[in-house]
Design a protein around this motif. Structure first.
Motif, PDB file in Angstrom:
ATOM      1  N   GLY A  31       0.793  -1.220   0.000  1.00 17.55           N
ATOM      2  CA  GLY A  31       0.000   0.000   0.000  1.00 17.55           C
ATOM      3  C   GLY A  31       0.824   1.267   0.000  1.00 17.55           C
ATOM      4  N   PHE A  32       2.138   1.169  -0.064  1.00 16.38           N
ATOM      5  CA  PHE A  32       3.047   2.310  -0.051  1.00 16.38           C
ATOM      6  C   PHE A  32       2.796   3.226   1.153  1.00 16.38           C
ATOM      7  CE2 PHE A  32       2.768   1.087  -4.517  1.00 16.38           C
ATOM      8  CZ  PHE A  32       4.089   0.874  -4.801  1.00 16.38           C
ATOM      9  N   GLN A  33       2.615   2.620   2.304  1.00 18.82           N
ATOM     10  CA  GLN A  33       2.401   3.388   3.523  1.00 18.82           C
ATOM     11  C   GLN A  33       3.747   3.500   4.223  1.00 18.82           C
ATOM     12  OE1 GLN A  33      -0.967   2.858   5.784  1.00 18.82           O
ATOM     13  NE2 GLN A  33      -2.301   2.531   4.049  1.00 18.82           N
ATOM     14  N   TRP A  34       4.425   4.614   4.013  1.00 21.13           N
ATOM     15  CA  TRP A  34       5.828   4.750   4.389  1.00 21.13           C
ATOM     16  C   TRP A  34       6.046   4.871   5.891  1.00 21.13           C
ATOM     17  CZ3 TRP A  34       8.241   2.871   0.631  1.00 21.13           C
ATOM     18  CH2 TRP A  34       7.828   3.083  -0.671  1.00 21.13           C
ATOM     19  N   ALA A  35       5.191   5.574   6.597  1.00 14.53           N
ATOM     20  CA  ALA A  35       5.377   5.685   8.054  1.00 14.53           C
ATOM     21  C   ALA A  35       5.275   4.321   8.734  1.00 14.53           C
ATOM     22  CB  ALA A  35       4.378   6.686   8.642  1.00 14.53           C
ATOM     23  N   PRO A  36       4.237   3.519   8.450  1.00 11.75           N
ATOM     24  CA  PRO A  36       4.208   2.180   9.060  1.00 11.75           C
ATOM     25  C   PRO A  36       5.364   1.292   8.625  1.00 11.75           C
ATOM     26  CG  PRO A  36       2.035   2.750   8.239  1.00 11.75           C
ATOM     27  CD  PRO A  36       2.972   3.800   7.758  1.00 11.75           C
ATOM     28  N   ILE A  37       5.828   1.451   7.393  1.00 13.12           N
ATOM     29  CA  ILE A  37       6.957   0.636   6.921  1.00 13.12           C
ATOM     30  C   ILE A  37       8.192   0.914   7.776  1.00 13.12           C
ATOM     31  CG2 ILE A  37       8.602   0.361   5.024  1.00 13.12           C
ATOM     32  CD1 ILE A  37       6.197   0.750   3.112  1.00 13.12           C
ATOM     33  N   MET A  38       8.475   2.187   8.010  1.00 16.41           N
ATOM     34  CA  MET A  38       9.660   2.532   8.818  1.00 16.41           C
ATOM     35  C   MET A  38       9.498   2.087  10.270  1.00 16.41           C
ATOM     36  SD  MET A  38      10.852   6.239   7.331  1.00 16.41           S
ATOM     37  CE  MET A  38       9.342   7.067   7.766  1.00 16.41           C
ATOM     38  N   ILE A  39       8.330   2.303  10.843  1.00 15.21           N
ATOM     39  CA  ILE A  39       8.123   1.929  12.246  1.00 15.21           C
ATOM     40  C   ILE A  39       8.118   0.420  12.409  1.00 15.21           C
ATOM     41  CG2 ILE A  39       6.442   2.034  14.131  1.00 15.21           C
ATOM     42  CD1 ILE A  39       5.919   4.936  13.238  1.00 15.21           C
ATOM     43  N   SER A  97       1.193   7.712   4.505  1.00 12.38           N
ATOM     44  CA  SER A  97       2.072   7.666   3.332  1.00 12.38           C
ATOM     45  C   SER A  97       3.050   8.835   3.341  1.00 12.38           C
ATOM     46  CB  SER A  97       1.252   7.663   2.044  1.00 12.38           C
ATOM     47  OG  SER A  97       0.520   8.860   1.929  1.00 12.38           O
ATOM     48  N   LEU A  98       3.075   9.577   4.449  1.00 10.81           N
ATOM     49  CA  LEU A  98       3.956  10.726   4.648  1.00 10.81           C
ATOM     50  C   LEU A  98       3.781  11.792   3.562  1.00 10.81           C
ATOM     51  CD1 LEU A  98       7.245   8.975   5.803  1.00 10.81           C
ATOM     52  CD2 LEU A  98       5.497  10.044   7.216  1.00 10.81           C
ATOM     53  N   ARG A  99       2.591  11.849   3.001  1.00 14.90           N
ATOM     54  CA  ARG A  99       2.238  12.815   1.951  1.00 14.90           C
ATOM     55  C   ARG A  99       3.152  12.698   0.729  1.00 14.90           C
ATOM     56  NH1 ARG A  99      -0.017  15.269   6.481  1.00 14.90           N
ATOM     57  NH2 ARG A  99      -1.183  16.627   6.655  1.00 14.90           N
ATOM     58  N   LEU A 100       3.792  11.531   0.563  1.00 17.80           N
ATOM     59  CA  LEU A 100       4.680  11.308  -0.576  1.00 17.80           C
ATOM     60  C   LEU A 100       3.951  10.681  -1.753  1.00 17.80           C
ATOM     61  CD1 LEU A 100       7.824   9.949   1.286  1.00 17.80           C
ATOM     62  CD2 LEU A 100       7.482  12.230   0.346  1.00 17.80           C
ATOM     63  N   SER A 101       2.878   9.978  -1.469  1.00 22.49           N
ATOM     64  CA  SER A 101       2.138   9.317  -2.534  1.00 22.49           C
ATOM     65  C   SER A 101       0.662   9.293  -2.150  1.00 22.49           C
ATOM     66  CB  SER A 101       2.668   7.896  -2.744  1.00 22.49           C
ATOM     67  OG  SER A 101       2.480   7.131  -1.580  1.00 22.49           O
ATOM     68  N   PRO A 102      -0.196   9.166  -3.130  1.00 23.15           N
ATOM     69  CA  PRO A 102      -1.632   9.152  -2.839  1.00 23.15           C
ATOM     70  C   PRO A 102      -2.147   7.776  -2.423  1.00 23.15           C
ATOM     71  CG  PRO A 102      -1.301   9.055  -5.200  1.00 23.15           C
ATOM     72  CD  PRO A 102       0.067   9.185  -4.560  1.00 23.15           C
ATOM     73  N   HIS A 103      -1.265   6.857  -2.162  1.00 21.54           N
ATOM     74  CA  HIS A 103      -1.692   5.487  -1.862  1.00 21.54           C
ATOM     75  C   HIS A 103      -2.298   5.380  -0.473  1.00 21.54           C
ATOM     76  CE1 HIS A 103       0.053   3.943  -5.525  1.00 21.54           C
ATOM     77  NE2 HIS A 103       1.137   4.657  -5.263  1.00 21.54           N
ATOM     78  N   ARG A 104      -3.168   4.424  -0.348  1.00 19.05           N
ATOM     79  CA  ARG A 104      -3.847   4.141   0.912  1.00 19.05           C
ATOM     80  C   ARG A 104      -3.580   2.681   1.293  1.00 19.05           C
ATOM     81  NH1 ARG A 104      -4.265   8.907   0.563  1.00 19.05           N
ATOM     82  NH2 ARG A 104      -6.118  10.171   0.398  1.00 19.05           N
ATOM     83  N   SER A 105      -4.343   2.210   2.217  1.00 19.66           N
ATOM     84  CA  SER A 105      -4.209   0.831   2.659  1.00 19.66           C
ATOM     85  C   SER A 105      -4.447  -0.128   1.488  1.00 19.66           C
ATOM     86  CB  SER A 105      -5.231   0.548   3.767  1.00 19.66           C
ATOM     87  OG  SER A 105      -5.241  -0.821   4.083  1.00 19.66           O
ATOM     88  N   TRP A 106      -3.613  -1.144   1.408  1.00 15.50           N
ATOM     89  CA  TRP A 106      -3.757  -2.148   0.362  1.00 15.50           C
ATOM     90  C   TRP A 106      -5.094  -2.861   0.479  1.00 15.50           C
ATOM     91  CZ3 TRP A 106      -4.122  -7.545   0.374  1.00 15.50           C
ATOM     92  CH2 TRP A 106      -3.930  -8.165  -0.872  1.00 15.50           C
ATOM     93  N   TRP A 107      -5.593  -2.968   1.689  1.00 19.71           N
ATOM     94  CA  TRP A 107      -6.844  -3.669   1.930  1.00 19.71           C
ATOM     95  C   TRP A 107      -8.049  -2.922   1.377  1.00 19.71           C
ATOM     96  CZ3 TRP A 107      -6.331  -8.493   3.277  1.00 19.71           C
ATOM     97  CH2 TRP A 107      -5.211  -8.889   3.996  1.00 19.71           C
TER      98      TRP A 107
END
Length: 195
Positions: A31-39, A97-107
């Protein structure tokens, strides 16, 4: 120590945390969710350190794990509140997504039993030119799946936090006992009867 000791339970809970966090990491990447990926990545590293500390009797690593668990618990409460739109938070924001991409949850589009249907829009201003809108009908909405991920982490992390506190206290008691024994039997100090 027996196989049902606090140390063994902490090891088991750390392994469960690794498995569930790796699963969560995969879907956050999709889902390109960058904040959760880093944490999640930091969490995986700290859980491995905590696991190492529990296995190798390293209280400093377990203390690092304990401190991180406070942040991890807070993060999961935040994610649950975000997806439930509590406290002024909105699941439609692009915070994760840290306002880097318009992606949301993959679900959101790939949830369990999601089927997209094209329906004519009910635009009353232009009835001669109907537009098609996509409607997703899912068995379980994406925000509830994300909340279930957060709640799962909370249910694993709370007992892990308690067991880690207990293990640290056990390790510190064992170190104190060991130091006391070394004071009486230290080879560097000559016995009193040689004076």
């Amino acid at each position: 120590m027996g196989c049902c000791s606090a140390r063994c339970m902490l090891v088991l809970l750390c392994c469960l945390q690794l498995i569930t966090t790796l699963e969560r990491q995969v879907f956050d990447f999709l889902g390109f969710q960058w904040a959760p990926i880093m944490i999640n990545f930091i969490h995986i590293i700290v859980v491995i350190l905590g696991l190492f500390g529990a296995i190798q009797y390293r209280p400093r690593y377990v203390i690092l794990y304990l401190l991180w668990m406070l942040l991890w618990l807070s993060w999961n409460v935040f994610v649950c509140c975000l997806y439930l739109d509590l406290g002024g938070l909105s699941k439609e924001s692009d915070i994760l997504s840290l306002r880097l991409s318009p992606h949301r949850s993959w679900w959101k589009e790939n949830g369990p039993n999601c089927q997209s249907e094209l329906l004519p829009s009910t635009d009353w201003q232009n009835p001669g030119n109907p537009q098609l809108t996509t409607v997703l009908s899912c068995w379980l909405e994406y925000q509830y799946i994300e909340v279930l991920h957060g709640i799962t982490q909370l249910f694993i992390s709370l007992p892990a936090f308690v067991y880690a506190c207990y293990v640290v206290s056990l390790f510190s008691n064992e170190v104190d006992t060991f130091d006391t024994i070394n004071e009486y039997h230290s080879p560097s100090k000559p016995p009193h009867f040689f004076h």
